[in-house]
Design an enzyme around this catalytic site. Structure first.
Site, mmCIF file in Angstrom:
data_model
loop_
_atom_site.group_PDB
_atom_site.id
_atom_site.type_symbol
_atom_site.label_atom_id
_atom_site.label_comp_id
_atom_site.label_asym_id
_atom_site.label_seq_id
_atom_site.Cartn_x
_atom_site.Cartn_y
_atom_site.Cartn_z
ATOM 1 C CG ASP A 1 -7.115 6.544 -2.222
ATOM 2 O OD1 ASP A 1 -6.883 7.611 -1.695
ATOM 3 O OD2 ASP A 1 -7.198 6.023 -2.715
ATOM 4 N NE ARG A 2 -0.305 5.068 1.447
ATOM 5 C CZ ARG A 2 -0.798 5.112 2.929
ATOM 6 N NH1 ARG A 2 -0.168 5.781 3.457
ATOM 7 N NH2 ARG A 2 -1.118 3.764 4.062
ATOM 8 C CG ASP A 3 -3.404 2.813 1.244
ATOM 9 O OD1 ASP A 3 -2.219 3.212 0.917
ATOM 10 O OD2 ASP A 3 -3.853 3.095 1.868
#
Length: 431
Positions: A249-251
């Site tokens: 995932d990023r954030d």
């Protein structure tokens, strides 16, 4: 399909190790670089090879001769004097079929069929084999849009801006038509003399791959290559073989969680993210981001602004020697009613997590076995996504730390941060 190998160079930086053999004949575990290249070609059914020789040509010819002992048909073109990286292509301008061009100092194991299929599908004049690397700041960087190359950012120019980490590997598919302008065998640089002139004509494409392609032009790089061959890394990375990936995932996983990230200035890497991704880069796993970005559909961030955020992510990681093999994002959102929303992106898609469309697209692109892969994220949505794809999962205490509670699902492991998660995975044997 024919291959052409540029093997006429002196290998000046390696000459202090052995000045009596040409660079493509330097041994890696008692076998010359050139032999590894021929073996990789044969595994893809490419048995017609032309080797361009020059410096100490007899060393190469005496070893390989007509290629019969290696299951190939080898012909030779001799450079009477150094012709740069492209001058000898004059002798190939009458070829009827597109061919593979390989620089002779590369250790590689590539699915050349995939590469050539991409080249022909786009009708390209020349296709560059590109990949991210651990030092984009001192590499020429490729700029492309949907595979079409629009620029090359030279490493000699100062970069006070963010950019995608995408580097030319020295491997090409070439259509003979682009060689028609070479009137005689003179010294020509492939990039400056041919590629850059074709960019404005929309003849240059970039084929992105995670496969192993590395030059061994210095003693230090040669040592790295020897280690990678010995450990089986080179062969394992070929897309003929099933791959394993760690999806991120990023954030809240790679960068600080700020809710919906709308401004590039709000993007900040979490303290241990680069180290964690570096450890993935040196492992058997690919590092791939899969992130929901409904801010696009809601009209809060443009596609260009999101691209700029991802450029910042790749640039900042690259400064610390880390890279992402690819980034996938979902721009959709099912609910309407937002001021400035993009109506054509407002629908139930197959890629918005916890649906697995981003993961299956990555799996198709890079031949990934999802059952042998992992998903790391900071929400139960991430864990449910991994479960839906039949993957292993790790929940992070960073970001939302699983407090979203949208799904009643348990991860395989809970980690304090991305580095702990990656180290847990790399120390876990997947059966």
């Amino acid at each position: 399909m024919r291959a052409v190998i540029m093997a006429g160079g002196k290998g000046t930086r390696l000459s202090k190790l052995n000045s009596e053999i040409p660079k493509p004949m330097f041994p890696v575990m008692d076998k010359p670089i050139l032999e590894y290249q021929i073996e990789s070609l044969v595994r893809c059914g490419i048995t017609d090879t032309t080797i361009i020789v020059g410096y100490l040509k007899d060393v190469i010819i005496d070893k390989f001769r007509n290629g019969k002992n290696y299951g190939v048909n080898i012909t030779y073109i001799e450079e009477k004097e150094p012709l740069g990286t492209a001058g000898a292509l004059f002798y190939l301008k009458e070829e009827k079929d597109d061919f593979i061009l390989i620089f002779g100092d590369l250790i590689l194991d590539v699915d050349f069929t995939r590469f050539m299929d991409f080249h022909k599908k786009n009708g390209a004049g020349i296709t560059l084999f590109v990949h991210p690397n651990s030092h984009p700041h001192d590499s020429d960087v490729i700029v492309s849009e949907d595979g079409l190359v629009t620029d090359i950012l030279s490493k000699t120019n100062s970069r006070d801006f963010f950019y995608h980490n995408l580097v030319n590997a020295g491997l090409y598919c070439i259509a003979p038509r682009i060689l028609k302008g070479i009137d005689c065998p003179s010294k020509i640089d492939l990039e400056k003399g041919i590629i850059r002139k074709l960019i404005d004509k929309r003849e240059v494409y970039a084929y992105r791959s995670t496969e192993y392609v590395k030059d061994m032009g210095t003693p230090e790089r040669l040592m790295d290559v020897v280690s990678d061959v010995k450990n089986g890394v080179v062969r394992a990375r070929s897309l003929r073989n099933k791959q394993k990936a760690i999806f991120l995932d990023r954030d809240g996983t790679i960068n600080e969680y700020v809710g919906f990230l709308r401004k590039i200035t709000d993007f900040k890497l979490l303290p241990k993210s680069a180290q964690a991704i570096t450890e993935i880069n040196t492992s058997p796993f690919l590092a791939i981001v899969a992130t929901n970005q409904p801010v696009i559909a809601r009209g809060e961030v443009s596609v260009g602004e999101l691209e700029d955020i991802h450029k910042k992510m790749e640039t900042e990681l690259g400064k610390q020697g880390a890279f992402l093999d690819d980034v996938f994002y979902c721009p959709h959102h099912p609910d309407s009613g937002y001021i400035g929303e993009i109506k054509e992106l407002k629908f139930e898609c197959d890629c918005r997590k916890p649906k697995i469309g981003m993961l299956t697209r990555a799996a198709d692109k890079y031949n990934i076995d999802l059952s042998q892969s992992w998903y790391i994220g900071d929400t139960t949505v991430d864990i449910q996504t991994g479960r839906n794809a039949g993957m292993h999962t790790v929940l992070l205490c960073t970001g939302e730390g699983g407090k979203d509670r949208k799904f009643d699902v348990a991860p395989d492991y809970v980690a304090q941060d991305l580095l702990e998660a990656v180290q847990f995975i790399l120390n876990t044997e997947i059966r």
